[in-house]
Design an enzyme around this catalytic site. Structure first.
Site, PDB file in Angstrom:
ATOM      1  N   HIS A 129       1.055  -0.994   0.237  1.00 49.23           N
ATOM      2  CA  HIS A 129      -0.043   0.324   0.036  1.00 49.23           C
ATOM      3  C   HIS A 129       1.202   1.039  -0.081  1.00 49.23           C
ATOM      4  O   HIS A 129       1.667   1.377   0.426  1.00 49.23           O
ATOM      5  CB  HIS A 129      -0.898   0.759   1.381  1.00 49.23           C
ATOM      6  CG  HIS A 129      -1.817   1.235   1.595  1.00 49.23           C
ATOM      7  ND1 HIS A 129      -2.628   1.257   0.802  1.00 49.23           N
ATOM      8  CD2 HIS A 129      -2.210   1.966   2.513  1.00 49.23           C
ATOM      9  CE1 HIS A 129      -3.643   2.754   0.680  1.00 49.23           C
ATOM     10  NE2 HIS A 129      -2.246   3.354   1.794  1.00 49.23           N
TER      11      HIS A 129
ATOM     12  N   SER B 246       0.766   5.868   0.441  1.00 48.44           N
ATOM     13  CA  SER B 246      -0.359   7.068   1.247  1.00 48.44           C
ATOM     14  C   SER B 246       0.491   7.808   0.980  1.00 48.44           C
ATOM     15  O   SER B 246       1.608   7.541   0.777  1.00 48.44           O
ATOM     16  CB  SER B 246      -1.226   6.792   2.383  1.00 48.44           C
ATOM     17  OG  SER B 246      -0.140   6.511   3.460  1.00 48.44           O
ATOM     18  N   ASN B 247       0.025   9.386   1.002  1.00 49.70           N
ATOM     19  CA  ASN B 247       0.661  10.497   1.413  1.00 49.70           C
ATOM     20  C   ASN B 247       1.975   9.799   2.398  1.00 49.70           C
ATOM     21  O   ASN B 247       2.848  11.092   1.873  1.00 49.70           O
ATOM     22  CB  ASN B 247       0.101  11.566   1.355  1.00 49.70           C
ATOM     23  CG  ASN B 247       1.271  12.426   1.080  1.00 49.70           C
ATOM     24  OD1 ASN B 247       2.484  12.813   0.265  1.00 49.70           O
ATOM     25  ND2 ASN B 247       0.685  13.922   2.226  1.00 49.70           N
ATOM     26  N   GLY B 248       1.468   9.361   3.577  1.00 48.59           N
ATOM     27  CA  GLY B 248       2.148   9.414   4.481  1.00 48.59           C
ATOM     28  C   GLY B 248       3.785   8.416   4.159  1.00 48.59           C
ATOM     29  O   GLY B 248       4.370   8.430   5.596  1.00 48.59           O
ATOM     30  N   GLY B 249       4.041   7.515   3.739  1.00 52.80           N
ATOM     31  CA  GLY B 249       4.885   6.130   3.457  1.00 52.80           C
ATOM     32  C   GLY B 249       4.103   5.283   2.876  1.00 52.80           C
ATOM     33  O   GLY B 249       3.163   4.915   3.024  1.00 52.80           O
TER      34      GLY B 249
ATOM     35  N   VAL C  10       3.555   0.981   2.692  1.00 54.25           N
ATOM     36  CA  VAL C  10       3.254  -0.224   3.881  1.00 54.25           C
ATOM     37  C   VAL C  10       4.227  -1.242   2.739  1.00 54.25           C
ATOM     38  O   VAL C  10       3.346  -2.253   1.299  1.00 54.25           O
ATOM     39  CB  VAL C  10       2.365  -0.775   4.418  1.00 54.25           C
ATOM     40  CG1 VAL C  10       2.469  -1.966   4.899  1.00 54.25           C
ATOM     41  CG2 VAL C  10       1.895  -0.169   4.922  1.00 54.25           C
TER      42      VAL C  10
ATOM     43  N   ASP D   1      -9.574   3.627  14.424  1.00 56.42           N
ATOM     44  CA  ASP D   1      -9.678   3.721  13.207  1.00 56.42           C
ATOM     45  C   ASP D   1     -11.046   2.148  12.592  1.00 56.42           C
ATOM     46  O   ASP D   1      -9.935   1.647  11.496  1.00 56.42           O
ATOM     47  CB  ASP D   1      -8.608   3.838  13.091  1.00 56.42           C
ATOM     48  CG  ASP D   1      -9.154   4.581  11.058  1.00 56.42           C
ATOM     49  OD1 ASP D   1      -9.633   5.039  10.566  1.00 56.42           O
ATOM     50  OD2 ASP D   1      -7.798   4.614  10.043  1.00 56.42           O
TER      51      ASP D   1
END
Length: 853
Positions: A233, A235-238, A240, A365
């Protein structure tokens, strides 16, 4: 969904731009600073542009500079660029305010654009080098996220990338209009804006930047005790990643965090959250519901959390595979078997969440993508970035919109709310996204679920009570499947009129975020033309004030407005003519013909097939046949079996069915049988990109999903295929038509809208129309004493034609109304005498012959 979240910051009911925000701090204060003489500026919903008036024009493309800054450094960085660029006559732009900055740096934001606070446009490489050297000193103390698409200059917040300065367009390999730059031969090619840095093959990296590239390439994973096997995966955060511990051979998951990127509502970046996740996993050590912590390290500036690999399937994937109402062949037994599985799964998830609470942890979450189910029966919850301690009675700073608790829930009540949404959501997928628009809707959803599934009432009643939180259900407004057509029509018209904003210049009716593109508030898909078309088609009106609003703005279209049938001026002209404003309509067609319309894509929504149809409608037959010839020439390019991605899309609005419709209309005008052959070729191209579902229905194949919808799914193809069969029998086409329509017998669709929802199948007459109409109640919501529907993504109401209430009104008119409601040009053209450019045999000179599919 990131492009929608930006438009949710202003209005709780409708998508809107920050320009209409009442928040005093929405924009950076520097926007109020007066410009010196000789400078011009422009402000959009995202960017503020500044350029000198009397300097030589900028080159069309070249090396541009991006400045990155975290929230606390943003104003300092913008002021430094302002003070530097204005005296030197250097053009630049910056994000207009902190809400936009937070959004483009959020976890859900695009990785390609993340971090870009300021863009500077040097005139040449000499100025590029000077600006970088001098700004590097001025911005030495500024920190910001790494811009993945760019090359970093030294260790500060400056980055460089080669790309377009001027807005130019070309057709991509998938046949769509995209931003462009010139290659070494002067040919326009797509200006690719990905999440990795590259130098275009026709240019070279300036020599002074070569040490920067060497420094970038020096950071490798060599020496780490882990190997990366695949990406799970991004995302803008990093990222996986699935990896392996080289010391033990164990498979592990490595979770990456980029500093200053992936912001949440509390302003925390991905690094702060992953450090927090490490601490939470340590607290949950040994608990089956949580993955085991295996390690933590940094590489360059990035942080990595290493955790146990759990060989499980996300609940969301199981839901999609099992959910029976998406199949045309769903039986009572299917419903019962699914219900049994869902109830058992919900109990297991509840036990897993409860085990966290026993350790004093609130997950925060909970949603189906964060729940893993293994074949051995283990239920594990993943992604603890926003978990909190129960004793703190806090709220998570990130949450899936379908499971996000309202502000009155804290601590473990946040998880209890999400569990209630999960109980409802396994039977009504995604529908809880709508609840912030009208929370009492949950009572109605619960009733529909209990009518549809043999679920124990206590399961749903408890979930409804938890979500409602004491709010009493209001009396339901007129509901599809129950109320009469006049009642439904009047209820939707009431909502549409109540939402109108005639004092605004950019839009008349609130709709999809597409209306905030240049001219989007006027067009057929998302603007006033589409709403007026729906109202007129269903026998409502006239609305002189609204027609005047559209006519006045159509006379002065904004720069960058589309030309197409649904996205632009041709569609507006069509509607104005329909409403009796023939002079305005013809004038607008002439405006379109002064543009380079023949270079557009073939798509019905925005390109030549829609334009050609409208030109036929307005008697410009020669130009319409020119559009048909261009579309015919493009049929020679073979299409793959997959629709979308890097391949051309299929369907009515974006695929080959649009040109097929143009060929059919041109045939009806000219009698040229070769045009029927072209229509058949185009339809075969779209059918090539369809695949049979398990229930036997034929749907558009996107590789990872099948689509039944009007815009780029089976319903739109069926409409044109039916039209073709009126002129020429084809046994294979007749079989395909029945299989395409079978998709309309499914019982559930995630959205209600015309283009990508249930209403489109109703308008196309696909499947069991009475049941489709009744199914609109899943999404029906009260608004201003009337009836309204949420738009795409279900986050806000929409009144537009493509995604919202006007489209549903039109579809119901097609199914229930006394007068025919047909999409533009889906009725046979009137009989006309053959034009002068046909032979006696009825074959037009110059007509392209069928190309291979």
């Amino acid at each position: 969904m990131d492009k929608y979240e930006l438009y949710c910051l202003v209005d709780p009911c409708f998508y809107d731009t920050l320009e209409h925000s009442t928040a005093a701090d929405a924009d950076f204060p520097i926007l109020r600073r007066p410009l010196p003489a000789g400078w011009s500026s422009a402000v959009t919903d995202t960017w503020c542009y500044y350029a000198p008036d009397h300097e030589p024009p900028l080159p069309s493309q070249g090396w541009k500079i991006h400045v990155s800054a975290r929230v606390e450094d943003a104003e300092k960085a913008i002021e430094a660029v302002w003070d530097y660029c204005l005296p030197r006559g250097i053009a630049f732009k910056f994000l207009r305010g902190l809400p936009v900055l937070v959004m483009v740096n959020s976890k859900a934001a695009s990785r390609a654009s993340s971090g870009k606070l300021v863009t500077i446009y040097p005139r040449d490489e000499a100025q590029l080098e000077l600006v970088l050297k001098e700004l590097d000193e001025l911005l030495r103390d500024v920190r910001g996220p790494y811009i993945l698409s760019d090359l970093r200059y030294n260790d500060g917040p400056l980055f460089v990338r080669y790309g377009g300065f001027a807005e130019r367009h070309c057709l991509s390999s998938s046949g769509e209009r995209v931003l462009a730059v010139e290659d070494g031969n002067g040919t326009l090619v797509p200006d690719v804006r990905g999440a990795t840095f590259s130098v275009p093959p026709w240019t070279t990296l300036p020599a002074f930047l070569e040490p920067q590239l060497a420094a970038r390439n020096a950071v490798t994973t060599t020496g780490l005790p882990y190997t990366i096997e695949s990406v799970l995966h991004f995302s803008n955060g990093g990222g996986v990643y699935l990896g392996r511990d080289t010391r033990t051979g164990e498979r592990v998951v490595l979770k990456e965090a980029r500093p200053h990127a992936g912001l949440d509502a509390a302003g925390r970046d991905a690094v702060a959250r992953i450090e927090h996740e490490r601490d939470i996993l340590e607290r949950l050590s040994g608990l089956p519901a949580a993955p085991a912590l295996r390690g933590y390290f940094t590489l360059g500036e990035h942080h990595f959390l290493v955790q146990e690999f759990i060989d499980g399937t996300p609940l969301q994937r199981r839901l999609v595979h099992r959910y029976p109402l998406t199949r045309a062949t769903c039986t009572e037994r299917d419903l019962a078997e699914y219900t049994e599985w869902a109830v058992e799964t919900l109990e297991e998830v509840a036990r897993a969440v409860g085990s966290l609470h026993e350790r004093g942890v609130v997950f925060g979450d909970l949603h189906p993508d964060n729940i893993l189910l293994t074949d051995e029966g283990r239920v594990a919850l993943i992604d603890y970035e926003v978990a909190t301690l129960a004793e703190d009675r806090a709220r998570a700073a990130l949450a899936h919109p379908a499971f996000a608790a309202p502000a009155d829930r804290q601590g473990v009540d946040v998880d209890r709310y999400a569990l209630a949404c999960l109980r409802l959501g396994l039977f009504a997928p995604q529908c809880t996204i709508m609840l912030p628009l009208h929370r009492p809707k949950v009572t109605h959803l619960g009733e529909i679920v209990k009518e549809t599934f043999p679920v124990p009432h206590g399961v749903i009643d408890e979930a409804v009570a938890t979500i409602a939180g004491g709010e009493r259900a209001t009396a339901a407004t007129s509901m599809p499947g129950v109320a009469s057509w006049p009642e439904l029509r009047d209820a939707m018209a009431t909502a549409i009129v109540a939402a109108a904003t005639p004092a605004r210049d950019d839009r008349l009716f609130p709709g999809d975020v597409g209306q905030f593109q240049p001219g989007g508030g006027l067009n057929l898909a998302h603007g006033a033309a589409g709403v007026l078309f729906a109202l007129h088609s269903t026998g409502l009106g006239p609305f002189p004030e609204y027609e005047r609003w559209l006519r006045e703005r159509a006379r002065r279209p904004v720069q960058g407005s589309g030309l197409g049938l649904y996205d632009g001026l041709h569609g507006i002209a069509y509607v104005l003519g329909l409403l009796g404003h023939q002079e305005d309509a013809h004038d607008l067609v002439e405006v379109c013909l002064r543009e380079k319309w023949d270079r557009l894509e073939s798509a019905l929504i925005s390109g030549l097939s829609g334009i050609g149809l409208n030109l036929l409608h307005f008697g410009r037959t020669d130009l319409a046949l020119r559009a048909a010839d261009i579309c015919a020439e493009r049929l020679g390019t073979p299409v793959p079996e997959i629709s979308g991605g890097t391949s051309p899309r299929a369907g009515l609005m974006h695929g080959s069915s649009g040109p097929a419709l143009l060929f059919l209309h041109a045939y009806e005008h000219t009698g040229d049988a070769a045009l029927l052959d072209l229509a058949a070729t185009a339809l075969r191209q779209d059918l090539r990109r369809c695949r049979h579902s398990e229930d036997g229905s034929l749907q558009v194949n996107q590789g990872w999903r099948l689509l039944p919808y009007l815009d780029e799914g089976s319903a739109g193809i069926a409409l044109v295929l039916e039209r073709y069969l009126r002129h020429r029998h084809d046994e294979a086409f007749a079989t395909a038509l029945a299989e395409l329509r079978l998709a309309g017998r499914a019982g559930f669709f995630v959205q209600a809208g015309l283009f990508t929802g249930r209403a489109g199948l109703i308008a196309a007459g696909a499947g069991d129309v009475p049941e489709l109409v009744k199914g609109l109640r899943w999404h029906a919501l009260p608004y201003a004493g009337g009836l309204a529907f949420p738009g795409d993504q279900l986050l806000r109401l929409s009144m537009d034609f493509a995604t919202g209430t006007a489209g549903v009104l039109f579809a119901l008119g097609a199914a229930l109304g006394e007068r025919p409601c047909k999409l533009p040009f889906l009725e046979a053209a009137p009989e006309r005498s053959l034009p002068d450019d046909t032979t006696e045999g009825g074959v037009r000179h110059g007509t392209s012959r069928p190309a291979g599919s």
